[in-house]
Structures are given as structure tokens and as C-alpha cells.
Design a protein around this motif. Sequence first.
Motif, PDB file in Angstrom:
ATOM      1  N   ARG A 137      50.779  61.288  56.061  1.00  0.00           N
ATOM      2  CA  ARG A 137      50.088  62.361  56.770  1.00  0.00           C
ATOM      3  C   ARG A 137      49.121  61.785  57.804  1.00  0.00           C
ATOM      4  N   ALA A 138      48.469  60.664  57.456  1.00  0.00           N
ATOM      5  CA  ALA A 138      47.563  60.027  58.410  1.00  0.00           C
ATOM      6  C   ALA A 138      48.322  59.545  59.644  1.00  0.00           C
ATOM      7  N   ALA A 139      49.535  59.037  59.431  1.00  0.00           N
ATOM      8  CA  ALA A 139      50.340  58.574  60.562  1.00  0.00           C
ATOM      9  C   ALA A 139      50.667  59.728  61.507  1.00  0.00           C
ATOM     10  N   LYS A 140      50.753  60.931  60.961  1.00  0.00           N
ATOM     11  CA  LYS A 140      51.065  62.103  61.787  1.00  0.00           C
ATOM     12  C   LYS A 140      49.821  62.723  62.425  1.00  0.00           C
ATOM     13  N   HIS A 141      48.726  62.769  61.672  1.00  0.00           N
ATOM     14  CA  HIS A 141      47.618  63.613  62.102  1.00  0.00           C
ATOM     15  C   HIS A 141      46.272  62.921  62.309  1.00  0.00           C
ATOM     16  N   ALA A 142      46.064  61.723  61.791  1.00  0.00           N
ATOM     17  CA  ALA A 142      44.753  61.088  61.931  1.00  0.00           C
ATOM     18  C   ALA A 142      44.531  60.581  63.353  1.00  0.00           C
ATOM     19  N   ASP A 143      43.320  60.739  63.823  1.00  0.00           N
ATOM     20  CA  ASP A 143      42.967  60.199  65.142  1.00  0.00           C
ATOM     21  C   ASP A 143      42.586  58.727  65.052  1.00  0.00           C
ATOM     22  N   ALA A 144      42.188  58.294  63.862  1.00  0.00           N
ATOM     23  CA  ALA A 144      41.878  56.882  63.632  1.00  0.00           C
ATOM     24  C   ALA A 144      42.061  56.593  62.152  1.00  0.00           C
ATOM     25  N   VAL A 145      42.587  55.408  61.863  1.00  0.00           N
ATOM     26  CA  VAL A 145      42.715  54.931  60.490  1.00  0.00           C
ATOM     27  C   VAL A 145      41.898  53.655  60.385  1.00  0.00           C
ATOM     28  N   ILE A 146      40.859  53.705  59.581  1.00  0.00           N
ATOM     29  CA  ILE A 146      39.930  52.580  59.465  1.00  0.00           C
ATOM     30  C   ILE A 146      40.347  51.688  58.307  1.00  0.00           C
ATOM     31  N   VAL A 147      40.376  50.394  58.558  1.00  0.00           N
ATOM     32  CA  VAL A 147      40.598  49.399  57.509  1.00  0.00           C
ATOM     33  C   VAL A 147      39.453  48.389  57.588  1.00  0.00           C
ATOM     34  N   PRO A 148      39.136  47.706  56.487  1.00  0.00           N
ATOM     35  CA  PRO A 148      37.935  46.864  56.477  1.00  0.00           C
ATOM     36  C   PRO A 148      38.101  45.455  57.037  1.00  0.00           C
ATOM     37  N   THR A 149      39.342  44.999  57.248  1.00  0.00           N
ATOM     38  CA  THR A 149      39.538  43.641  57.763  1.00  0.00           C
ATOM     39  C   THR A 149      40.688  43.600  58.762  1.00  0.00           C
ATOM     40  N   HIS A 150      40.691  42.550  59.574  1.00  0.00           N
ATOM     41  CA  HIS A 150      41.786  42.363  60.528  1.00  0.00           C
ATOM     42  C   HIS A 150      43.088  42.031  59.804  1.00  0.00           C
ATOM     43  N   THR A 273      45.303  37.847  46.234  1.00  0.00           N
ATOM     44  CA  THR A 273      45.708  37.644  47.631  1.00  0.00           C
ATOM     45  C   THR A 273      46.246  38.926  48.250  1.00  0.00           C
ATOM     46  N   LEU A 274      46.096  40.057  47.557  1.00  0.00           N
ATOM     47  CA  LEU A 274      46.569  41.327  48.084  1.00  0.00           C
ATOM     48  C   LEU A 274      45.658  41.813  49.208  1.00  0.00           C
ATOM     49  N   ALA A 275      46.185  42.736  50.003  1.00  0.00           N
ATOM     50  CA  ALA A 275      45.394  43.335  51.075  1.00  0.00           C
ATOM     51  C   ALA A 275      44.493  44.404  50.475  1.00  0.00           C
ATOM     52  N   ALA A 276      43.341  43.990  50.010  1.00  0.00           N
ATOM     53  CA  ALA A 276      42.396  44.906  49.364  1.00  0.00           C
ATOM     54  C   ALA A 276      40.978  44.413  49.610  1.00  0.00           C
ATOM     55  N   SER A 296      43.554  33.452  51.693  1.00  0.00           N
ATOM     56  CA  SER A 296      44.342  34.607  52.116  1.00  0.00           C
ATOM     57  C   SER A 296      43.676  35.191  53.343  1.00  0.00           C
ATOM     58  N   GLY A 297      44.396  36.060  54.040  1.00  0.00           N
ATOM     59  CA  GLY A 297      43.812  36.695  55.211  1.00  0.00           C
ATOM     60  C   GLY A 297      42.575  37.501  54.866  1.00  0.00           C
ATOM     61  N   MET A 298      42.600  38.208  53.746  1.00  0.00           N
ATOM     62  CA  MET A 298      41.447  39.003  53.335  1.00  0.00           C
ATOM     63  C   MET A 298      40.240  38.124  53.053  1.00  0.00           C
ATOM     64  N   HIS A 299      40.461  37.009  52.359  1.00  0.00           N
ATOM     65  CA  HIS A 299      39.339  36.130  52.029  1.00  0.00           C
ATOM     66  C   HIS A 299      38.820  35.390  53.264  1.00  0.00           C
ATOM     67  N   ARG A 300      39.698  35.084  54.203  1.00  0.00           N
ATOM     68  CA  ARG A 300      39.226  34.452  55.437  1.00  0.00           C
ATOM     69  C   ARG A 300      38.359  35.420  56.232  1.00  0.00           C
ATOM     70  N   VAL A 310      40.926  27.757  49.053  1.00  0.00           N
ATOM     71  CA  VAL A 310      41.903  26.719  48.709  1.00  0.00           C
ATOM     72  C   VAL A 310      43.245  27.361  48.372  1.00  0.00           C
ATOM     73  N   THR A 311      44.278  26.562  48.333  1.00  0.00           N
ATOM     74  CA  THR A 311      45.570  27.040  47.876  1.00  0.00           C
ATOM     75  C   THR A 311      45.522  27.234  46.365  1.00  0.00           C
ATOM     76  N   ILE A 312      46.442  28.005  45.847  1.00  0.00           N
ATOM     77  CA  ILE A 312      46.463  28.250  44.416  1.00  0.00           C
ATOM     78  C   ILE A 312      46.662  26.955  43.636  1.00  0.00           C
ATOM     79  N   ASP A 313      47.386  26.005  44.209  1.00  0.00           N
ATOM     80  CA  ASP A 313      47.627  24.726  43.530  1.00  0.00           C
ATOM     81  C   ASP A 313      46.370  23.870  43.446  1.00  0.00           C
ATOM     82  N   ASP A 314      45.442  24.092  44.371  1.00  0.00           N
ATOM     83  CA  ASP A 314      44.212  23.296  44.394  1.00  0.00           C
ATOM     84  C   ASP A 314      43.039  24.010  43.727  1.00  0.00           C
TER      85      ASP A 314
END
Length: 357
Positions: A137-150, A273-276, A296-300, A310-314
Motif C-alpha cells: 500500500r505504501a508503494a501505491k500511496h505513500a509520498d515518502a517511505v522513511i528508513v533509518p539507514t542507507h 546482519t539483517l536489515a533492521a 554489515s551495511g546496517m552496522h557500518r 569484523v567478519t563472523i569468522d573473526d
Amino acid sequence: MGAQLRVVLDQASTVVDADQARAARDLTAGLIATAPRDCTVDAIVPSGADVDIEGIDEVRKLPLGRRELAASWQIGLAPGVGAGLIHAPSLMAPLVKHDRLHDNHQIAVTVWDLNAWEAPQTLPKSTVAWQRGMLRRAAKHADAVIVPTHAMAERIAEFAKLGDRVRVIAGAPPSGFVAPVDGVGRRRTLSLPDRYIVLSGSQERLEHGFRAASAADVDAVVMDAADGTEPQLADLAAAAGLPERRAHVRGVLPAEDRAAVLAGASAFVATNTLAAWPWRAMEALAVGAPIVAVDSGMHRDTIAEGGVLVTIDDLTDAVTEALGGAAQRLGVLAADRAKAFSWASSAERVWALHADL
């Protein structure tokens, strides 16, 4: 020329997500504090809700309770809402067809995580269906969709055609989130040891954190554990080499207890590492806890130089090092990084967004 910004406070009476409910309150307070001249902040709430945020100009109570409102808005019925500048601090919004140019009717919504798409198994099926439906519905009707990170801005494009309507406005730690003066007493009440690390992440990712705790010879604390999952997490810890007695699993804690737990931690270890939006990592920054996080992108975008990525292995080596001579330095970096986030700054960007629209 003045304007009325109407904020949807759908959890004013019934809290469904405590983190998002607190964020909505903090953002609303920030909007009131930073309102341009002759601009006011109003509230849209479900039936039976009361708003105790100082500075709210008007409160519009809708004829439906929150549960009924969520169902109604999901199918595009928004009785009693009216037109105007509407800001929703979540996906809970009256997303209907409107004329922004001629009627000055705007709708902006906020997406804090993409768990319904990336990790649907962690949510009830009804929640997954509702969130996916509301993003459509947001894709159809929202004027802006805010997310907290790039990072999330890039990721959400894979699930909805939003074009240039995606805007990045970060959240912040809860207002007033500081280490309590009675932290030691609170930790004792929670039966926590003197030395421990706090783990954050999905259940399958926590295994890596338990393994790091075992290697570093330190206890591990898990907060926000779902009801009934303590035996599973204890088994997971044991399988990773951490004895059950050294794995302290706690459910949802009040903010004062979370602050005490995080402030007393030798390190905060983020494995997700999820987008949250990382609510607990923000709180760890606020109290200056040393942070080690899986890259992860979120943590960066959020932790950045405020911790070790660090990577999960490290992860195991990084946790061991953080518990040594690096702890004090990491704590200082975390506290400095926390200064980059504030609800007042977020609110100013919200006002600018609606002015641009």
C-alpha cells in the motif's frame, strides 16, 4: 505560513512493539521541540487512547481500536482520519489515494526493519502478511517511505517499487537512556555475574556469540528472549562450548534494567546482519559499552567507528581482544558515536521532509 503535522500514535494505548512505541514518543517530542514557527504537532490515535506527550496541540481519536484500525487500514479504509500532513513512525498509516498537490495531503511512513521479508520465520504469519501488505500500500500511496539507514534504503528497493520516495532518517537511543546509579543492585536482582558479555542477534546467529564467550572464558547474557526459548538457547550455548550455568537468558526487560545490564557488560556483541534498526546497539552506544559487531551495511551505518566490525569468522578473536586492553578505548569510542544520534536531529529532518513534499 504555519502547518499542522499529524503524527500517528497507534500504540498510545496498546503497545505491540515496545521499541517502536518508544521511538514514536521520542520522535513526537522532538517534533514538538523543533517545530518551525506557527507549526503545530497533532496526534492521530485509536479509540480509547490517551496521549500524555506535553505540547501536542490536538488529538484526533478514531472510531476504531488499534486492532480494528490495523485491519481497516490494511484494506484501504480510513474513516475519520481526514486530510493534512500525516507522519507515521511505522507502517501503521492510513495509506489511501489522495491528492498531495491540490489538497495539501501528505502521507509519510516509516520502516524500521525488513524482517517480514528477510526472516519471516521469526514472526507470526499474520504479522508477516500485514507488513507485506502495508508496504504494498505504501508503494501505491505513500509520498515518502522513511528508513533509518542507507543500507536499508538499498535493500528495501528489492521488495517494493518506491523510486525516489525513499528517505533516510536515522533513529536514536531512547531519550534519557543512561546507566542507572543503582546498576549494581539491578544486576544482582537479575542474578547476573560480575563479568559478562551481552549478545544480540537472531537465535541461529547467537551460536557464534556463545562460542566467543566460551573462548574468552566469560559469561553471556541474552536479552529479549521470546517466551519459552530459554531451554533452546541454553542448549545452543552448551553446544557452542558455554556451560548452561554461564548462559543467562532474559526476556523483555524495562529500560532501566537494560541500561544496567548494558552498562555493566564487558562488551556488547552484535551478531545480526539483517536489515533492521539495531535498537540494543543504540542503547549500548548510549551507555558507552565496548562493542564488537559482525560487519554489515546496517552496522557500518550505525555503529561505524563506535566499535569493532569484523567478519563472523573473526568474531571470537575480536571479542577476546575487546575484553583485554581494548575495552576502555572501545567504551570511549561508543560514547562518542552515540552523540551522532538524537531525536531532535531526526525531528528536524522530518520537518524538512514534509516541507520538501
